[in-house]
Every structure is written in structure tokens, then in C-alpha cells.
Design an enzyme around this catalytic site. Structure first.
Site, PDB file in Angstrom:
ATOM      1  CD  GLU A 118      50.619  24.981  12.486  1.00 59.48           C
ATOM      2  OE1 GLU A 118      50.080  23.723  12.465  1.00 59.48           O
ATOM      3  OE2 GLU A 118      51.278  25.085  14.153  1.00 59.48           O
ATOM      4  CD  GLU A 250      51.804  18.425  12.710  1.00 60.99           C
ATOM      5  OE1 GLU A 250      52.245  19.467  12.852  1.00 60.99           O
ATOM      6  OE2 GLU A 250      51.270  18.528  14.506  1.00 60.99           O
TER       7      GLU A 250
END
Length: 285
Positions: A118, A250
């Protein structure tokens, strides 16, 4: 997704996202960018993955000064986590005050099943977004300028953006949700004191980003987080401590195979950046 003691000072830099820091960076890093016309090439590799950072893409034609939609604006970008966070668990375990409670300084973030982190995704999108914003006249404040350091802590990231007098800001993340879940989610702040004055404006920013994502990418709204892709959170330092309009996005679920294929694609990362910029322009217009 994961979060970011107050900064002792801010490092202002007229450099791009490819500036090389010390390998074990553990201090606040911010960059105020001056307008240019070409996207920079980021050159830092994630120590936990072998994927290259964003390649240079064709320069967009320079708009006239009168046509710059973001002239005079300052935009804060917080690419969540950092590529070196895996190397220093004791640093991450420091306790900071997030505006409501104590929490860890930061975390490593999630990754795809194939090991694409990520932290790397966040930094690539931030690099593309920074270039687009600068191209259109904005100054940009970044909370980190490479993907090879550690930290800064999540509360320090807010200090950097607040201290940079940003007109608007976005925290860029990707989720590590259930493998069967898909989609993006917009996380918005709940009033808790420091952020009271920007709750309504942050909700408007969230609405603009949600619509821009639907218009500009193929990522659907989250099937498992929030309602129609939007949720309010009171446990995130980046939202609790902000004094400028801000949301956390997100961008998809790295644990879902379909989302992961998109999130690791350079083309899709650029689409995300352009969708975020479109929302920022709309918000500031």
C-alpha cells in the site's frame, strides 16, 4: 489502510517527489512545489517490493497563466505509510495523541496477495497527483517525498499540512478489507475540536471526490465500508487534527483480486490522480 509528537519544524522544498532522503528518514518531510509543466519521474523503490515507481509520462501542454485553474491554491497530499516502515517497528509503536485517544505513530499498511505494498501505491498516486496539480498552477505540500523512509507519525502529517496553509487536502490510502469486498470508500471527519470549522467543507470535498471517482475510474463504491462509499470516522489522527478541509480515500481493496489488478496498474493510478484533481478543482472553484 493505516494512520499516521508534533513537528518541531517543517522542511519546505522546491523539489519534486523524486528527491532522495536519508535511507532511514524518521523526521517530518514536506515539499512545497512550484508550478512546472511536466510530470516528474519518481525513482525510489519500495524495500518490501520490486515494483518500479511511476515512470515519466508525456508532458501535458502548458496552459496559459490565465487558464490555470489552481493558480494561487495550496493542496496538501498525505501518501499514507512509508516504504521503510517495515524496518522499524519500535518507531511505529511510539504512542501519539490523535485528538481523541492514544495510538501508534504509524503502521506498515496493507499489501496485495502478490506483495505490492500500500505504501508504494499511495506514493505513486501522490506523485502523479502532485504533477497534475503543479501543472495546473497549485503549490503542493507533501507529508513525505520518497517511498524509502520511515514515518512521519500520523499526527505530524497533520501538522505538516496544517502548517503549510493548504486550502484543501487528501489522505491517499488503499484498504486491506475482506477478500470478497470491492470498491473505494471516502472517510470523513467528525467534529472533535481542532477540526470543527472544516466538517461541512470536508463533507463537500468527500462528495466531490466520490463523484469524480465514479466519473473518472472503473472502481465501484465499497461493498463493505460505509454507506454508498462514505463513512465518518473519529479515530484517525489525519481527520481528527485537520484544520483544513480534508478526507481520506481508500482507493480500493488490495485484498480483492479484481481491485488489486486495478490498483497495481500505472494507467489506473494515473486515472485516480486525475479524478482526485478534478474533485479538488471542483471543490475550490
Amino acid at each position: 489502510m493505516a494512520l499516521a509528537t508534533a513537528a518541531t519544524g517543517l522542511l519546505a522544498c522546491a523539489c519534486g517527489a523524486g528527491a532522495e532522503p536519508a535511507p532511514a528518514q524518521q523526521t517530518p518531510a514536506a515539499a512545497a512545489a512550484s508550478p512546472s509543466t511536466a510530470r516528474p519521474t519518481a525513482t525510489h523503490a519500495d524495500p518490501a517490493a520490486t515494483h518500479a515507481d511511476p515512470p515519466a509520462s508525456s508532458a501535458r501542454p502548458a496552459p496559459s497563466a490565465a487558464a490555470l485553474p489552481l493558480a494561487g491554491k495550496i493542496v496538501g497530499i498525505d501518501p499514507g505509510h512509508n516504504g521503510g516502515n517495515f524496518s522499524d517497528p519500535s518507531y511505529l509503536a511510539q504512542q501519539i495523541w490523535n485528538g481523541r485517544a492514544s495510538e501508534n505513530c504509524d503502521t506498515t499498511g496493507t499489501e496485495t496477495d502478490a506483495g505490492y505494498t500500500e505504501a508504494l501505491f499511495n506514493f505513486r498516486v501522490a506523485s502523479f497527483l502532485r504533477a497534475d496539480l503543479v501543472h495546473d498552477g497549485a503549490r503542493v505540500v507533501l507529508t513525505r517525498t520518497s517511498n524509502g523512509g520511515v514515518g512521519p507519525c500520523v499526527n505530524t502529517r497533520s501538522t505538516i499540512i496544517n502548517g503549510g496553509h493548504a486550502n484543501v487536502a487528501v489522505d491517499i490510502h488503499a484498504d486491506g478489507g475482506p477478500a470478497g469486498g470491492r470498491g473505494f470508500a471516502i472517510l470523513e471527519p467528525i467534529a472533535d475540536g481542532p477540526n470543527n470549522a472544516v466538517i461541512t467543507s470536508s463533507a463537500q470535498l468527500g462528495s466531490d471526490i466520490r463523484q469524480a471517482f465514479l466519473n473518472g475510474t472503473s472502481m465501484p463504491v465499497s461493498t463493505y465500508d460505509g454507506v454508498n462509499g462514505v463513512t465518518q470516522r473519529d479515530d484517525l489522527a489525519g481527520l481528527n487534527l485537520t484544520t483544513v478541509p480534508k478526507v481520506l480515500i481508500e482507493c480500493g481493496n488490495m485484498r480483492n483480486a479484481t481491485d488489486a489488478a486495478l490498483l497495481t496498474s500505472t494507467v489506473f493510478q494515473e486515472q485516480i490522480a486525475r479524478a482526485l484533481e478534478a474533485a479538488i478543482i471542483r471543490f475550490l472553484s
